[in-house]
Design an enzyme around this catalytic site. Structure first.
Site, PDB file in Angstrom:
ATOM      1  N   GLU A 283       0.837  -1.220   0.000  1.00  0.00           N
ATOM      2  CA  GLU A 283       0.000   0.000   0.000  1.00  0.00           C
ATOM      3  C   GLU A 283       0.862   1.257   0.000  1.00  0.00           C
ATOM      4  O   GLU A 283       1.760   1.402   0.846  1.00  0.00           O
ATOM      5  CB  GLU A 283      -0.896  -0.032   1.247  1.00  0.00           C
ATOM      6  CG  GLU A 283      -1.879   1.122   1.317  1.00  0.00           C
ATOM      7  CD  GLU A 283      -2.813   1.042   2.539  1.00  0.00           C
ATOM      8  OE1 GLU A 283      -3.036  -0.064   3.081  1.00  0.00           O
ATOM      9  OE2 GLU A 283      -3.309   2.099   2.943  1.00  0.00           O
TER      10      GLU A 283
ATOM     11  N   LYS B 266      -6.745  -0.683  12.135  1.00  0.00           N
ATOM     12  CA  LYS B 266      -6.192  -1.147  10.849  1.00  0.00           C
ATOM     13  C   LYS B 266      -5.006  -0.267  10.460  1.00  0.00           C
ATOM     14  O   LYS B 266      -3.978  -0.739   9.977  1.00  0.00           O
ATOM     15  CB  LYS B 266      -7.278  -1.117   9.767  1.00  0.00           C
ATOM     16  CG  LYS B 266      -6.878  -1.748   8.443  1.00  0.00           C
ATOM     17  CD  LYS B 266      -6.169  -0.818   7.483  1.00  0.00           C
ATOM     18  CE  LYS B 266      -5.819  -1.499   6.165  1.00  0.00           C
ATOM     19  NZ  LYS B 266      -5.064  -0.644   5.256  1.00  0.00           N
TER      20      LYS B 266
ATOM     21  N   ASP C  97       5.577 -13.739  12.184  1.00  0.00           N
ATOM     22  CA  ASP C  97       4.232 -14.263  11.913  1.00  0.00           C
ATOM     23  C   ASP C  97       3.204 -13.153  12.147  1.00  0.00           C
ATOM     24  O   ASP C  97       2.740 -12.937  13.273  1.00  0.00           O
ATOM     25  CB  ASP C  97       3.987 -15.466  12.837  1.00  0.00           C
ATOM     26  CG  ASP C  97       2.659 -16.148  12.578  1.00  0.00           C
ATOM     27  OD1 ASP C  97       1.795 -15.557  11.913  1.00  0.00           O
ATOM     28  OD2 ASP C  97       2.484 -17.279  13.069  1.00  0.00           O
TER      29      ASP C  97
ATOM     30  N   HIS D 186      -2.163  10.722  -0.444  1.00  0.00           N
ATOM     31  CA  HIS D 186      -2.301   9.362  -0.935  1.00  0.00           C
ATOM     32  C   HIS D 186      -2.316   9.363  -2.461  1.00  0.00           C
ATOM     33  O   HIS D 186      -1.707   8.521  -3.107  1.00  0.00           O
ATOM     34  CB  HIS D 186      -3.611   8.788  -0.388  1.00  0.00           C
ATOM     35  CG  HIS D 186      -3.797   7.345  -0.654  1.00  0.00           C
ATOM     36  ND1 HIS D 186      -3.082   6.388   0.024  1.00  0.00           N
ATOM     37  CD2 HIS D 186      -4.584   6.692  -1.519  1.00  0.00           C
ATOM     38  CE1 HIS D 186      -3.443   5.211  -0.420  1.00  0.00           C
ATOM     39  NE2 HIS D 186      -4.350   5.362  -1.357  1.00  0.00           N
TER      40      HIS D 186
HETATM   41  C1  MEV Z   1      -5.593   3.194   5.497  1.00  0.00           C
HETATM   42  O1  MEV Z   1      -4.865   2.058   5.095  1.00  0.00           O
HETATM   43  C2  MEV Z   1      -5.475   3.420   6.989  1.00  0.00           C
HETATM   44  C3  MEV Z   1      -6.370   4.532   7.566  1.00  0.00           C
HETATM   45  O2  MEV Z   1      -7.722   4.284   7.202  1.00  0.00           O
HETATM   46  C4  MEV Z   1      -6.230   4.496   9.064  1.00  0.00           C
HETATM   47  C5  MEV Z   1      -7.200   5.376   9.809  1.00  0.00           C
HETATM   48  O3  MEV Z   1      -8.298   5.663   9.300  1.00  0.00           O
HETATM   49  O4  MEV Z   1      -6.859   5.769  10.936  1.00  0.00           O
HETATM   50  C6  MEV Z   1      -5.998   5.880   7.017  1.00  0.00           C
END
Ligand code: MEV
Length: 429
Positions: free
Chosen positions: A80, A264, A280, A379
């Site tokens: 990513e 995430k 792992d 991004h």
């Molecule tokens: C994207 O891979 C991760 C984000 O969504 C994390 C977040 O929203 O805090 C930008």
């Protein structure tokens, strides 16, 4: 090499040279890290089954990390875009407050043994309590090298589950200090070694013997304290950004849908380091999310507050991190071994703390971007490069097409293809 250039402005070769200059890694390590002389098919064929070859992903280095006063270059493997840049950005902001403080618990893993066929759980527990020392010493016999390294079985805990779908169940937890490895093999071997004695003691039947990925005795923590002035960003004052980050943190604490995305983002950084170092990541993922949901509701793994005394932004993170700097893929994969060398952690505990700090930096950068200009702008410029490459452009041409798409605020696969065709026309003309 131009000493004034920032790491992200350097060519790939300049970056490799700089890493060699500023750390203890050698040219061979650089080759292993960059994949030019890393994992070979023969070794791969001994790592997993039915091998047909090797699979590549980009490896990048997150910069600006100061962890417990030490500068750390962080290797990250990820598909990513923006993640490496964001981690470096979060680390840079944290630098102004002295970087990160990080630490981890003793590397204690939990192994589980399921014992069935017991009519009296209380009595079986009493017998196991009396037989504990024998079980611990049998477990120790299964891992002489670990004992030499100062680790080994630590404790036995008994858990009773009187009612399950298949009747009463006793769960024996064998706790082992696994030192600098992740520990799955050590734990599973020890459990299998002590199972016959556990059956003899209890009169029950042992079924599953496997580690638990809820490694909640092996928590790692990191924190940072950031002066408000370091948060100033474009037209936003430092104070404004700080307040917005606190609003975002409150969102993640109040809403499970947001908490999952918040976490995430943290795992973006953590998984990338785990992948780079041959650890792992599935084990860490399952443990991290279970830890985040331990109250029955999923919560953020990190917390942000304003220090009432200094007015600084305080960030903290805590999660289970069952990671190793020795053994397993960290040993057989030359790239993973070189990545661990680059990080320079002296123990798995230090390594776990570093990984927690990367998660916190990643989170800080996401919170700052999301609560101000949004993440799409940054991004998109990286995404544009991927689109240009997908459209068949390479090298400088890809950079030129990406820059144009961003300038024109028109980033899409079809426009990348159009520009690539246009450029090819130019070349053919
Ligand atoms: C994207 O891979 C991760 C984000 O969504 C994390 C977040 O929203 O805090 C930008």
């Amino acid at each position: 090499m131009d000493g004034q250039k920032k790491f992200y402005q350097m060519t790939i070769n300049e970056r490799r040279d700089l890493l060699q200059e500023e750390s203890c890694i050698t040219e061979n390590d650089i080759c292993a890290l960059s994949g030019t002389a890393g994992l070979d098919e023969d070794t791969a064929g001994r790592m997993i089954e039915n091998v047909i070859g090797l699979y590549s992903l980009p490896i990048g280095i997150a910069r600006n990390f100061i962890i417990n006063g030490r500068p750390v270059s962080v290797p990250m493997v990820i598909e990513e875009s923006s993640v490496v840049a964001a981690a470096s950005n979060g680390a840079k902001i944290a630098q102004s407050g002295g970087g990160f403080h990080a630490e981890a618990d003793e590397p204690q893993m939990i192994g589980q043994m399921q014992i069935l066929g017991l009519s009296d759980l209380q009595q079986a527990e009493e017998k196991l309590q009396r037989g504990k020392e024998t079980l611990l010493s049998l477990a120790g016999e299964s891992c002489p090298n670990l004992l030499k390294r100062g680790g080994g079985p630590v404790e036995i805990e008994i858990r009773k589950i009187p009612e399950t779908r298949v009747g009463p169940m006793m769960i024996l937890h064998l706790i082992m200090d696994v030192r600098d490895v992740m520990g799955a093999n050590l734990i599973d071997t020890a459990l299998e070694a002590i199972a016959p004695e556990a059956e003899r003691i209890t009169g029950g039947t042992v079924r599953l013997r496997i580690l638990s990925n809820l490694a909640d005795r092996r928590l790692a923590r990191a924190s940072c304290s950031i002066p408000e002035s370091a948060l100033r960003f474009k037209d936003f004052s430092g104070d404004e950004v700080l307040e917005r980050i606190l609003d975002a943190a409150a969102f993640s604490e109040a809403d499970p849908y947001r908490a999952v995305t918040h976490n995430k983002g943290i795992m973006n950084g953590i998984d990338a380091v785990l992948l780079a170092t041959g650890n792992d990541w599935r084990a860490v993922e399952s443990g991290a999310h279970a830890w985040a949901a331990r109250s029955g509701v999923i919560r953020p793994l990190s917390h942000w507050r304003k220090d009432p005394g200094t007015g600084n932004l305080l960030g903290t993170i805590e999660l289970p991190l069952a990671v190793g700097t020795r053994g397993g893929a960290t040993k057989v994969h030359p790239g993973a071994a070189a990545a661990i060398k680059l990080i320079g952690a002296e123990s798995a505990r230090e390594f776990a703390g570093i990984i927690a700090a990367v998660g916190l930096a990643q989170n800080l950068a996401a919170m700052k971007a999301l609560s101000t200009e949004g993440i799409q702008r940054g991004h998109m410029s990286l995404h544009a490069k991927q689109l240009a490459v997908s459209a068949g452009a390479q090298g400088e041409l890809a950079d030129r097409i990406a820059a144009r798409m961003v300038r024109e605020n028109h980033v899409s696969a079809s426009y990348a293809a159009e520009l690539a065709a246009e450029e090819k026309g130019t070349f053919h003309a």
